[in-house]
Motif scaffolding. Structure first.
Motif, PDB file in Angstrom:
ATOM      1  N   HIS A 125       0.815  -1.224   0.000  1.00 47.27           N
ATOM      2  CA  HIS A 125       0.000   0.000   0.000  1.00 47.27           C
ATOM      3  C   HIS A 125       0.843   1.266   0.000  1.00 47.27           C
ATOM      4  O   HIS A 125       0.310   2.369  -0.056  1.00 47.27           O
ATOM      5  N   SER A 126       2.183   1.131   0.071  1.00 46.57           N
ATOM      6  CA  SER A 126       3.032   2.305   0.320  1.00 46.57           C
ATOM      7  C   SER A 126       2.973   3.333  -0.806  1.00 46.57           C
ATOM      8  O   SER A 126       3.090   3.005  -1.985  1.00 46.57           O
ATOM      9  N   LEU A 127       2.802   4.585  -0.404  1.00 46.52           N
ATOM     10  CA  LEU A 127       2.809   5.705  -1.359  1.00 46.52           C
ATOM     11  C   LEU A 127       4.198   6.338  -1.469  1.00 46.52           C
ATOM     12  O   LEU A 127       4.400   7.259  -2.263  1.00 46.52           O
ATOM     13  N   SER A 128       5.146   5.848  -0.675  1.00 45.46           N
ATOM     14  CA  SER A 128       6.478   6.465  -0.634  1.00 45.46           C
ATOM     15  C   SER A 128       7.179   6.527  -2.001  1.00 45.46           C
ATOM     16  O   SER A 128       7.783   7.553  -2.323  1.00 45.46           O
ATOM     17  N   HIS A 182       8.568  10.127  -3.434  1.00 46.63           N
ATOM     18  CA  HIS A 182       9.991  10.408  -3.668  1.00 46.63           C
ATOM     19  C   HIS A 182      10.302  10.633  -5.155  1.00 46.63           C
ATOM     20  O   HIS A 182      11.186  11.430  -5.486  1.00 46.63           O
ATOM     21  N   ARG A 183       9.557   9.970  -6.038  1.00 46.13           N
ATOM     22  CA  ARG A 183       9.763  10.236  -7.478  1.00 46.13           C
ATOM     23  C   ARG A 183       9.365  11.668  -7.810  1.00 46.13           C
ATOM     24  O   ARG A 183      10.020  12.349  -8.589  1.00 46.13           O
ATOM     25  N   GLN A 184       8.273  12.124  -7.193  1.00 46.02           N
ATOM     26  CA  GLN A 184       7.841  13.517  -7.424  1.00 46.02           C
ATOM     27  C   GLN A 184       8.849  14.515  -6.853  1.00 46.02           C
ATOM     28  O   GLN A 184       9.144  15.528  -7.481  1.00 46.02           O
ATOM     29  N   ASP A 226      11.808  14.599  -9.300  1.00 51.20           N
ATOM     30  CA  ASP A 226      11.478  15.372 -10.513  1.00 51.20           C
ATOM     31  C   ASP A 226      11.513  16.872 -10.221  1.00 51.20           C
ATOM     32  O   ASP A 226      12.073  17.659 -10.980  1.00 51.20           O
ATOM     33  N   GLN A 227      10.917  17.219  -9.099  1.00 48.84           N
ATOM     34  CA  GLN A 227      10.785  18.629  -8.721  1.00 48.84           C
ATOM     35  C   GLN A 227      12.144  19.295  -8.471  1.00 48.84           C
ATOM     36  O   GLN A 227      12.350  20.462  -8.787  1.00 48.84           O
ATOM     37  N   THR A 228      13.086  18.519  -7.892  1.00 48.68           N
ATOM     38  CA  THR A 228      14.380  19.099  -7.491  1.00 48.68           C
ATOM     39  C   THR A 228      15.508  18.753  -8.465  1.00 48.68           C
ATOM     40  O   THR A 228      16.665  19.098  -8.220  1.00 48.68           O
ATOM     41  N   GLY A 229      15.163  18.034  -9.562  1.00 51.56           N
ATOM     42  CA  GLY A 229      16.173  17.689 -10.568  1.00 51.56           C
ATOM     43  C   GLY A 229      17.216  16.699 -10.070  1.00 51.56           C
ATOM     44  O   GLY A 229      18.383  16.741 -10.475  1.00 51.56           O
ATOM     45  N   GLN A 230      16.820  15.794  -9.174  1.00 54.72           N
ATOM     46  CA  GLN A 230      17.742  14.786  -8.635  1.00 54.72           C
ATOM     47  C   GLN A 230      17.609  13.469  -9.405  1.00 54.72           C
ATOM     48  O   GLN A 230      16.501  13.031  -9.685  1.00 54.72           O
ATOM     49  N   GLN A 231      18.741  12.858  -9.720  1.00 59.68           N
ATOM     50  CA  GLN A 231      18.744  11.560 -10.404  1.00 59.68           C
ATOM     51  C   GLN A 231      18.743  10.440  -9.363  1.00 59.68           C
ATOM     52  O   GLN A 231      19.748  10.214  -8.699  1.00 59.68           O
ATOM     53  N   LEU A 232      17.626   9.752  -9.230  1.00 55.11           N
ATOM     54  CA  LEU A 232      17.585   8.640  -8.276  1.00 55.11           C
ATOM     55  C   LEU A 232      16.442   7.688  -8.594  1.00 55.11           C
ATOM     56  O   LEU A 232      15.501   8.043  -9.299  1.00 55.11           O
ATOM     57  N   SER A 233      16.545   6.486  -8.063  1.00 55.96           N
ATOM     58  CA  SER A 233      15.420   5.543  -8.136  1.00 55.96           C
ATOM     59  C   SER A 233      14.989   5.226  -6.706  1.00 55.96           C
ATOM     60  O   SER A 233      15.797   5.310  -5.774  1.00 55.96           O
ATOM     61  N   ALA A 283       8.685  12.318   4.647  1.00 57.36           N
ATOM     62  CA  ALA A 283       9.462  11.949   3.445  1.00 57.36           C
ATOM     63  C   ALA A 283      10.323  13.117   2.974  1.00 57.36           C
ATOM     64  O   ALA A 283      11.464  12.933   2.553  1.00 57.36           O
ATOM     65  N   ALA A 284       9.781  14.333   3.067  1.00 54.88           N
ATOM     66  CA  ALA A 284      10.536  15.526   2.652  1.00 54.88           C
ATOM     67  C   ALA A 284      11.791  15.693   3.506  1.00 54.88           C
ATOM     68  O   ALA A 284      12.874  16.016   2.995  1.00 54.88           O
ATOM     69  N   HIS A 285      11.664  15.431   4.819  1.00 56.24           N
ATOM     70  CA  HIS A 285      12.831  15.547   5.707  1.00 56.24           C
ATOM     71  C   HIS A 285      13.840  14.421   5.454  1.00 56.24           C
ATOM     72  O   HIS A 285      15.054  14.639   5.556  1.00 56.24           O
ATOM     73  N   ALA A 286      13.346  13.228   5.108  1.00 53.42           N
ATOM     74  CA  ALA A 286      14.245  12.125   4.744  1.00 53.42           C
ATOM     75  C   ALA A 286      15.000  12.473   3.452  1.00 53.42           C
ATOM     76  O   ALA A 286      16.219  12.290   3.351  1.00 53.42           O
ATOM     77  N   PHE A 287      14.266  12.992   2.483  1.00 56.64           N
ATOM     78  CA  PHE A 287      14.848  13.386   1.193  1.00 56.64           C
ATOM     79  C   PHE A 287      15.937  14.451   1.412  1.00 56.64           C
ATOM     80  O   PHE A 287      17.008  14.392   0.806  1.00 56.64           O
ATOM     81  N   HIS A 288      15.656  15.389   2.305  1.00 57.85           N
ATOM     82  CA  HIS A 288      16.621  16.448   2.625  1.00 57.85           C
ATOM     83  C   HIS A 288      17.888  15.866   3.243  1.00 57.85           C
ATOM     84  O   HIS A 288      19.005  16.276   2.917  1.00 57.85           O
ATOM     85  N   LEU A 289      17.721  14.882   4.139  1.00 59.13           N
ATOM     86  CA  LEU A 289      18.879  14.228   4.767  1.00 59.13           C
ATOM     87  C   LEU A 289      19.736  13.533   3.702  1.00 59.13           C
ATOM     88  O   LEU A 289      20.963  13.601   3.736  1.00 59.13           O
TER      89      LEU A 289
END
Length: 270
Positions: A14-17, A21-23, A26-33, A248-254
């Motif tokens: 059910h995870s929306l994560s 994280h893909r959004q 895209d928004q910050t121009g980061q290359q990741l999967s 998720a935003a704070h994890a992404f920032h870390l």
């Protein structure tokens, strides 16, 4: 090579994560999967080691793996130490693993910034004394509620939390039965009851007029606790999707050193 990230959990379907994280990427121009991996507790350490051995950069951990993640990392942030649970792991340049807990800051951001809910001088009730509540109690106490009750089926578990967090503020531990006759401005469900479609053993009448109900869990349909809040006349009864996006935003920032903007992602999920 694209940097790899994942969320580990059981169940995880059910995870929306991954969408979130893909959004963000895209928004910050980061290359990741970023992928979701179903990982049972008994193979968690092995799965974690394999992921990082294969070049993985970071992992989120959800139910029921947060306490295991706490034990598995080499270093802890201050808030993870207090939480006794880790929801975000980052592989550092020297190969060691840093554990953080972004749940509390995610919840507070959603409640206070997105939803405009006051915590200062309010009567707050947290249901459940497991890993989920450990992640949020510190930030809740720092927001200076008038009262913070922690109710759990096994009162000794709530008592242990009361002692653990005593340096940050006063928690009053309670059984579900002993809440009868009390009223709260904000009730937070940190039990896993919603995952099985059930409700914690709470009586009606606990919510003050104009009160707010918040379920840390989320699902396609309103959870049993969100429905209970509506029936109790809550001015706001919501699930944890906002918290999910904010933590998720704070994890992404870390991980990436850049703070994504959450409002568009939140709109999309709702």
């Amino acid at each position: 090579m694209t940097d790899r990230y994942a969320v580990f959990g059981f169940p995880i379907g059910h995870s929306l994560s991954p969408i979130i994280h893909r959004q963000f990427a895209d928004q910050t121009g980061q290359q990741l999967s970023y992928e979701a991996q179903e990982v049972k507790p008994d193979v968690f350490n092995e799965a974690l080691a394999d992921f990082f051995k294969a070049g993985g950069k970071g992992v989120n951990c959800t139910v029921p793996l947060k306490e295991l993640a706490y034990e598995a990392v080499d270093q802890l942030t201050q808030r993870a130490k207090f939480s006794g649970a880790v929801n975000t792991i980052k592989r550092l340049d020297d190969g060691s693993l840093l554990g953080d807990n972004t749940d509390g800051i995610g919840l507070l951001t959603d409640l206070c910034t997105n939803l405009g809910v006051e915590i200062d001088d309010q009567r707050v009730l947290v249901l459940g004394a497991g890993g989920a509540s450990r992640g949020i109690l510190g930030p809740l106490l720092e927001a200076k509620p008038r009262q913070l009750y922690l109710a759990n089926r096994t009162v000794s578990k709530a008592k242990a939390m009361e002692v653990l967090f005593s340096s940050l503020g006063r928690i009053q531990s309670s059984s579900y039965e002993d809440l009868a006759g009390k009223q709260f401005d904000l009730i937070i469900n940190a039990t896993s009851a919603s995952l099985s479609g059930s409700l914690p053993e709470i009586a009606n009448g606990l919510l003050s007029p104009n009160g707010v109900c918040y379920d840390l869990a989320y699902s396609e349909q309103p959870t049993a606790f969100v429905c209970w809040g509506m029936q109790e006349g809550a001015r706001l009864s919501v699930d944890g999707r906002g918290m999910l996006v904010e933590q998720a935003a704070h994890a992404f920032h870390l991980w990436r050193g850049v703070m994504p903007e959450t409002s568009a992602v939140l709109k999309g999920l709702k």
